[in-house]
Motif scaffolding. Structure first.
Motif, PDB file in Angstrom:
ATOM      1  N   LYS A 337      22.566  52.282   5.684  1.00  0.00           N
ATOM      2  CA  LYS A 337      23.007  52.382   4.287  1.00  0.00           C
ATOM      3  C   LYS A 337      21.995  53.253   3.553  1.00  0.00           C
ATOM      4  O   LYS A 337      20.788  53.076   3.716  1.00  0.00           O
ATOM      5  CB  LYS A 337      23.074  50.992   3.653  1.00  0.00           C
ATOM      6  CG  LYS A 337      23.519  50.995   2.192  1.00  0.00           C
ATOM      7  CD  LYS A 337      23.536  49.575   1.650  1.00  0.00           C
ATOM      8  CE  LYS A 337      23.969  49.531   0.187  1.00  0.00           C
ATOM      9  NZ  LYS A 337      23.954  48.137  -0.346  1.00  0.00           N
ATOM     10  N   PHE A 338      22.496  54.175   2.749  1.00  0.00           N
ATOM     11  CA  PHE A 338      21.595  55.094   2.041  1.00  0.00           C
ATOM     12  C   PHE A 338      22.107  55.334   0.628  1.00  0.00           C
ATOM     13  O   PHE A 338      23.311  55.479   0.396  1.00  0.00           O
ATOM     14  CB  PHE A 338      21.487  56.426   2.774  1.00  0.00           C
ATOM     15  CG  PHE A 338      20.765  57.486   1.993  1.00  0.00           C
ATOM     16  CD1 PHE A 338      19.385  57.458   1.865  1.00  0.00           C
ATOM     17  CD2 PHE A 338      21.466  58.504   1.353  1.00  0.00           C
ATOM     18  CE1 PHE A 338      18.713  58.412   1.120  1.00  0.00           C
ATOM     19  CE2 PHE A 338      20.805  59.463   0.607  1.00  0.00           C
ATOM     20  CZ  PHE A 338      19.423  59.419   0.495  1.00  0.00           C
ATOM     21  N   LEU A 348      26.025  56.459   1.611  1.00  0.00           N
ATOM     22  CA  LEU A 348      26.492  56.080   2.954  1.00  0.00           C
ATOM     23  C   LEU A 348      26.428  54.569   3.087  1.00  0.00           C
ATOM     24  O   LEU A 348      25.465  53.937   2.608  1.00  0.00           O
ATOM     25  CB  LEU A 348      25.622  56.726   4.035  1.00  0.00           C
ATOM     26  CG  LEU A 348      25.661  58.247   4.172  1.00  0.00           C
ATOM     27  CD1 LEU A 348      24.597  58.709   5.161  1.00  0.00           C
ATOM     28  CD2 LEU A 348      27.039  58.725   4.608  1.00  0.00           C
ATOM     29  N   THR A 349      27.415  54.010   3.748  1.00  0.00           N
ATOM     30  CA  THR A 349      27.456  52.560   3.943  1.00  0.00           C
ATOM     31  C   THR A 349      27.872  52.229   5.372  1.00  0.00           C
ATOM     32  O   THR A 349      28.895  52.727   5.859  1.00  0.00           O
ATOM     33  CB  THR A 349      28.456  51.905   2.962  1.00  0.00           C
ATOM     34  OG1 THR A 349      28.109  52.295   1.620  1.00  0.00           O
ATOM     35  CG2 THR A 349      28.426  50.391   3.068  1.00  0.00           C
ATOM     36  N   ASP A 350      27.062  51.407   6.033  1.00  0.00           N
ATOM     37  CA  ASP A 350      27.362  50.861   7.355  1.00  0.00           C
ATOM     38  C   ASP A 350      27.763  51.942   8.372  1.00  0.00           C
ATOM     39  O   ASP A 350      28.814  51.866   8.995  1.00  0.00           O
ATOM     40  CB  ASP A 350      28.466  49.795   7.249  1.00  0.00           C
ATOM     41  CG  ASP A 350      28.529  48.925   8.501  1.00  0.00           C
ATOM     42  OD1 ASP A 350      27.473  48.735   9.146  1.00  0.00           O
ATOM     43  OD2 ASP A 350      29.633  48.460   8.843  1.00  0.00           O
ATOM     44  N   ILE A 351      26.897  52.947   8.524  1.00  0.00           N
ATOM     45  CA  ILE A 351      27.131  53.994   9.527  1.00  0.00           C
ATOM     46  C   ILE A 351      26.516  53.529  10.847  1.00  0.00           C
ATOM     47  O   ILE A 351      25.318  53.254  10.913  1.00  0.00           O
ATOM     48  CB  ILE A 351      26.512  55.335   9.094  1.00  0.00           C
ATOM     49  CG1 ILE A 351      27.020  55.740   7.701  1.00  0.00           C
ATOM     50  CG2 ILE A 351      26.790  56.420  10.116  1.00  0.00           C
ATOM     51  CD1 ILE A 351      28.505  55.963   7.626  1.00  0.00           C
ATOM     52  N   ASP A 352      27.330  53.445  11.869  1.00  0.00           N
ATOM     53  CA  ASP A 352      26.870  52.868  13.134  1.00  0.00           C
ATOM     54  C   ASP A 352      27.464  53.655  14.310  1.00  0.00           C
ATOM     55  O   ASP A 352      28.684  53.711  14.461  1.00  0.00           O
ATOM     56  CB  ASP A 352      27.306  51.396  13.212  1.00  0.00           C
ATOM     57  CG  ASP A 352      26.724  50.689  14.425  1.00  0.00           C
ATOM     58  OD1 ASP A 352      25.503  50.495  14.469  1.00  0.00           O
ATOM     59  OD2 ASP A 352      27.511  50.350  15.361  1.00  0.00           O
ATOM     60  N   PHE A 353      26.599  54.284  15.133  1.00  0.00           N
ATOM     61  CA  PHE A 353      27.041  54.976  16.334  1.00  0.00           C
ATOM     62  C   PHE A 353      25.847  55.197  17.250  1.00  0.00           C
ATOM     63  O   PHE A 353      24.693  55.053  16.845  1.00  0.00           O
ATOM     64  CB  PHE A 353      27.741  56.306  16.006  1.00  0.00           C
ATOM     65  CG  PHE A 353      26.847  57.321  15.349  1.00  0.00           C
ATOM     66  CD1 PHE A 353      26.038  58.168  16.095  1.00  0.00           C
ATOM     67  CD2 PHE A 353      26.804  57.438  13.958  1.00  0.00           C
ATOM     68  CE1 PHE A 353      25.215  59.109  15.495  1.00  0.00           C
ATOM     69  CE2 PHE A 353      25.984  58.375  13.344  1.00  0.00           C
ATOM     70  CZ  PHE A 353      25.187  59.213  14.117  1.00  0.00           C
ATOM     71  N   ASP A 354      26.132  55.577  18.475  1.00  0.00           N
ATOM     72  CA  ASP A 354      25.078  55.775  19.483  1.00  0.00           C
ATOM     73  C   ASP A 354      25.478  56.943  20.366  1.00  0.00           C
ATOM     74  O   ASP A 354      26.576  56.942  20.945  1.00  0.00           O
ATOM     75  CB  ASP A 354      24.920  54.491  20.310  1.00  0.00           C
ATOM     76  CG  ASP A 354      23.639  54.482  21.126  1.00  0.00           C
ATOM     77  OD1 ASP A 354      22.920  55.495  21.070  1.00  0.00           O
ATOM     78  OD2 ASP A 354      23.361  53.486  21.809  1.00  0.00           O
ATOM     79  N   MET A 355      24.595  57.964  20.461  1.00  0.00           N
ATOM     80  CA  MET A 355      24.880  59.140  21.282  1.00  0.00           C
ATOM     81  C   MET A 355      23.764  59.336  22.310  1.00  0.00           C
ATOM     82  O   MET A 355      22.605  59.020  22.059  1.00  0.00           O
ATOM     83  CB  MET A 355      24.980  60.394  20.401  1.00  0.00           C
ATOM     84  CG  MET A 355      26.051  60.330  19.323  1.00  0.00           C
ATOM     85  SD  MET A 355      27.726  60.138  19.968  1.00  0.00           S
ATOM     86  CE  MET A 355      27.929  61.695  20.829  1.00  0.00           C
ATOM     87  N   HIS A 356      24.158  59.891  23.477  1.00  0.00           N
ATOM     88  CA  HIS A 356      23.199  60.097  24.559  1.00  0.00           C
ATOM     89  C   HIS A 356      23.217  61.552  25.026  1.00  0.00           C
ATOM     90  O   HIS A 356      24.053  62.352  24.589  1.00  0.00           O
ATOM     91  CB  HIS A 356      23.536  59.157  25.730  1.00  0.00           C
ATOM     92  CG  HIS A 356      23.432  57.708  25.354  1.00  0.00           C
ATOM     93  ND1 HIS A 356      22.251  57.016  25.360  1.00  0.00           N
ATOM     94  CD2 HIS A 356      24.405  56.819  24.945  1.00  0.00           C
ATOM     95  CE1 HIS A 356      22.473  55.768  24.978  1.00  0.00           C
ATOM     96  NE2 HIS A 356      23.766  55.625  24.715  1.00  0.00           N
ATOM     97  N   ALA A 357      22.278  61.882  25.908  1.00  0.00           N
ATOM     98  CA  ALA A 357      22.135  63.245  26.412  1.00  0.00           C
ATOM     99  C   ALA A 357      23.440  63.759  26.998  1.00  0.00           C
ATOM    100  O   ALA A 357      24.170  63.029  27.689  1.00  0.00           O
ATOM    101  CB  ALA A 357      21.034  63.291  27.466  1.00  0.00           C
TER     102      ALA A 357
END
Length: 576
Positions: A337-338, A348-357
Motif C-alpha cells: 500500500k502506498f 496503490l492498495t494491496d498490490i501482491d505478485f511474485d516474479m522469478h528469473a
C-alpha cells in the motif's frame, strides 16, 4: 552563515587575511602621522633633509600598505570562492540523493537559485567580512585614538556627526533589508517561469499561448525589477548623503581647526592629519553600516541553503545492509500500500505478485491507475506505507541503495539523454562496457541502424536532452542504455510509447531472444494491449487497485477492465 563556513573555510586562511589587513590598516594609519611630521618639522622649519627622510618612510609604508592590501584581497577572494565551490558541491551531492518527495517540496527552480544566486550572495559577503569587517573596526578605533592624540578638542565634532550617520544608516537598513530578503524569493519566481517557458516552448507555440507566457514572465520580471529599483534607489541615496556629511565634517574641522591654529593651540600638520583621520573614521563607520545592510541578505541566502543541507533524506541505506542473492533474480510485492505525501487516498492498495528469473511482467491500466507509481517503488524512489517490496529475496528497505540501483535497470517514461556522445550516454548503464556490448544493446533496442548510419558512430554528439533525436530515437537510446547494464530486473515504464507497432514488436522479440535479458526479470508498463500481450503475467490496475492478474488469454476471457481496454483499442484500429 557561520554554520555554512564550518569545515568549509580554512582557519589559517582567515588568520592570514586578518594579519594582512592589520598590516594594511597600521600602515594607512601611520601615513597621516608622517604627513603631520613633514609639515610641523620639515616645511615649517625648512628642513629639506627631514622632508626627504620622512618622505622615504611614507613611500615604504605606502608600498607595505599596497602589498598587504593585495595579499588580503587575494586570500579573501580565494576563501570566498573555495567556500562557494564547497557549498555548491555539498548542495548538489545532497540533492542528488533526494527522494522524489523531497525534490517536489523545494522545487527544481528554487534549487537552481539556491545553488547559484544564494551562494554568490554568501561569497560576496565573505569577501566583505574578510575585507571591510576586519578593516572597519580596527581603523575606526585606531583613527579615533590617533585623532584624539592630535587634537582632543576637535574630536568633539564626532559627537555630532556619528549620531547623525547612525540615524541615517538605521533608516536605510530599516527599509532596505526587507527588500533585499524579498529579492531571493522573487529570483525563484523568475527562474520558475523562465524554466517552464523554455521546457514547454513547443506546447506554448502549439496552443498559441506565446503572449500569455510573455505576459506571465513580464509580471514576475517587473515584480523583481520594481523591488530591485526600490532597494537600489535607497542604497544609491546613501552615497550622496554620506558625501554631504563627510564634506560638512571637513568644513567643520577646517573652520574649528583654523580657530585653534590662530590661537596657537593646534599645529597645522596636526590639523591636516586630523582631517585624514576624520575621513578614515567616517569611512570605517560607513563600511560597518554597509556590512550590516548586506549581511541580512546573505543570511537569508544561508538559511535557504541550510534548508537544503538540513533536509532529512527519508530514503537512506540501512546501517547494516543485507546482501542480495543476485544469482537468483526475484521480484515480489507483498500486499503493498502506498500513499503520496499529503494525499488523502492511497495511490496503490494491496498490490501482491511474485516474479522469478526468465519471466516478463506487464502492467496495464488507464491513466492515473498507478502504473508508474508501482514501478517507482521497485528502485525505492518512494517507501511503501504497508507491505513490502522485495528484490532478489530481500526487502528493498534492508538493501544498500547503490547496490539496489545497480541491480535494477530503469527506463522512465521520459527519455532523458545527457550532453556528450552516444558512447557517454550508454556508459551511464555500465561504465566498463565495451563498444561491442554497446553495439549489441543498440541492436536489441532497434537503435543500431540510425547510429551506424552516422559517420561518427558511437562518438555521435548528443545535444542537451537529446534534442537532435526524434522522440522514438530518444526512447530507443534510453532503452539501449538500460540494456547495457547487467541487472537482475529490467523496468520499462511506458518506454515503448513513441515506437510504431513494427518497431515495438521487433524490440520485444529481440528482448526475448537476448540470452542475458531472457534470464532476468522484465517489467513492462504499456498502454497498448499489443505491447503487453505476450507477457508471462499481466497486472491490470484501476484506481490504484489490482483488478486482474493473468495471461493475455485469461484476462481477455474473464476480466472486464482488460476487455474494455481491448475494445477501446480495436475501435482505434489496434488488434488484440
Amino acid at each position: 552563515m557561520i554554520k555554512l563556513a564550518k569545515g568549509r573555510v580554512s582557519l589559517w586562511a582567515i588568520l592570514a587575511a586578518v594579519g594582512f589587513m592589520i598590516v594594511q590598516v597600521i600602515s594607512s594609519l601611520y601615513l597621516p602621522n608622517l604627513t603631520a611630521d613633514i609639515v610641523n618639522n620639515g616645511v615649517v622649519t625648512g628642513d629639506i633633509d627631514y622632508i626627504w627622510k620622512t618622505g622615504y618612510k611614507m613611500i615604504a609604508f605606502a608600498i607595505l600598505s599596497v602589498v598587504a592590501s593585495v595579499a588580503n584581497v587575494y586570500v579573501a577572494s580565494k576563501v570566498s570562492q573555495k567556500l562557494g565551490q564547497r557549498i555548491r558541491s555539498d548542495v548538489y551531492r545532497k540533492v542528488i540523493n533526494y527522494s522524489h518527495d523531497e525534490m517536489d517540496q523545494i522545487g527544481a527552480s528554487s534549487l537552481i537559485t539556491r545553488t547559484t544566486n544564494d551562494v554568490t550572495q554568501i561569497q560576496n559577503v565573505w569577501v566583505m567580512i574578510l575585507r571591510m569587517m576586519i578593516m572597519a573596526p580596527i581603523m575606526l578605533v585606531g583613527a579615533a585614538f590617533l585623532a584624539y592624540q592630535k587634537s582632543p578638542a576637535l574630536t568633539n565634532i564626532f559627537l555630532i556627526v556619528l549620531p547623525i550617520m547612525a540615524v541615517f544608516m538605521g533608516v536605510v537598513m530599516y527599509f532596505a533589508v526587507p527588500l533585499f530578503r524579498a529579492m531571493q524569493k522573487k529570483t525563484d519566481n523568475i527562474n520558475l517561469v523562465f524554466r517552464e517557458g523554455l521546457t514547454g516552448v513547443r506546447v506554448i507555440r502549439a496552443f498559441r499561448q506565446d503572449q500569455f507566457e510573455q505576459d506571465r514572465f513580464d509580471g514576475v520580471n517587473k515584480d523583481y525589477t520594481n523591488n530591485a529599483v526600490k532597494v537600489f534607489s535607497i542604497m544609491a541615496l546613501m552615497f550622496p548623503v554620506m558625501t554631504l556629511i563627510m564634506s560638512g565634517t571637513n568644513i567643520g574641522i577646517t573652520w574649528w581647526g583654523g580657530h585653534l591654529i590662530a590661537q596657537q593651540s593646534l599645529e597645522t600638520g596636526n590639523m591636516i592629519a586630523f582631517l585624514t583621520y576624520a575621513m578614515q573614521i567616517l569611512m570605517s563607520f560607513m563600511m560597518l553600516s554597509m556590512i550590516f545592510v548586506f549581511i541580512p541578505r546573505a543570511q537569508a541566502s544561508a538559511v535557504r541553503i541550510n534548508e537544503v543541507l538540513a533536509q532529512t533524506t527519508t530514503l537512506q541505506s540501512p546501517a547494516t545492509p543485507k546482501e542480495m542473492a543476485t544469482d537468483k533474480p526475484q521480484l515480489r510485492f507483498d500486499h503493498v500500500k502506498f500513499r503520496y505525501a499529503g494525499a488523502e487516498e492511497p495511490a496503490l492498495t494491496d498490490i501482491d505478485f511474485d516474479m522469478h528469473a526468465g519471466q516478463t511482467l506487464a502492467i496495464i491500466g488507464g491513466t492515473g491507475a498507478g502504473k508508474s507509481t508501482l514501478v517507482n517503488l521497485m528502485p525505492r524512489f518512494y517507501d511503501v506505507e504497508e507491505g513490502a517490496v522485495e528484490v532478489d529475496g530481500q526487502n528493498v528497505k534492508d538493501l544498500d541503495l547503490q547496490e539496489l540501483h545497480r541491480q535494477i535497470a530503469f527506463v522512465p517514461q521520459k527519455a532523458n539523454l545527457f550532453t556528450g556522445t552516444v558512447r557517454d550516454n550508454m556508459k551511464y548503464g555500465n561504465e566498463d562496457a565495451t563498444d561491442d556490448e554497446i553495439w549489441h544493446a543498440l541492436e536489441v533496442a532497434q537503435a543500431k541502424d540510425f547510429i551506424s548510419e552516422n559517420p561518427e558512430g558511437l562518438d555521435y554528439h548528443v545535444e542537451q536532452g537529446g534534442g537532435n533525436f526524434s522522440g522514438g530515437q530518444r526512447q530507443r537510446l534510453a532503452i539501449a542504455r538500460a540494456l547495457v547494464k547487467d541487472a537482475s530486473v529490467y523496468v520499462f515504464d511506458d518506454s515503448f510509447s513513441a515506437l510504431d507497432f513494427k518497431t515495438d514488436a521487433e524490440l520485444r522479440q529481440a528482448l526475448k531472444e537476448d540470452a542475458k535479458i531472457s534470464s532476468r526479470i522484465v517489467v513492462i508498463v504499456g498502454q497498448r494491449v499489443s505491447t503487453v500481450a505476450d507477457a508471462d503475467t499481466i497486472l491490470v490496475l484501476e484506481d490504484g487497485k489490482m483488478v486482474g492478474r493473468g495471461t493475455h488469454a485469461e484476462l481477455k476471457a474473464t476480466n472486464d477492465t482488460y476487455q474494455e481496454i481491448i475494445k477501446s483499442q480495436i475501435r482505434e484500429g489496434d488488434e488484440a
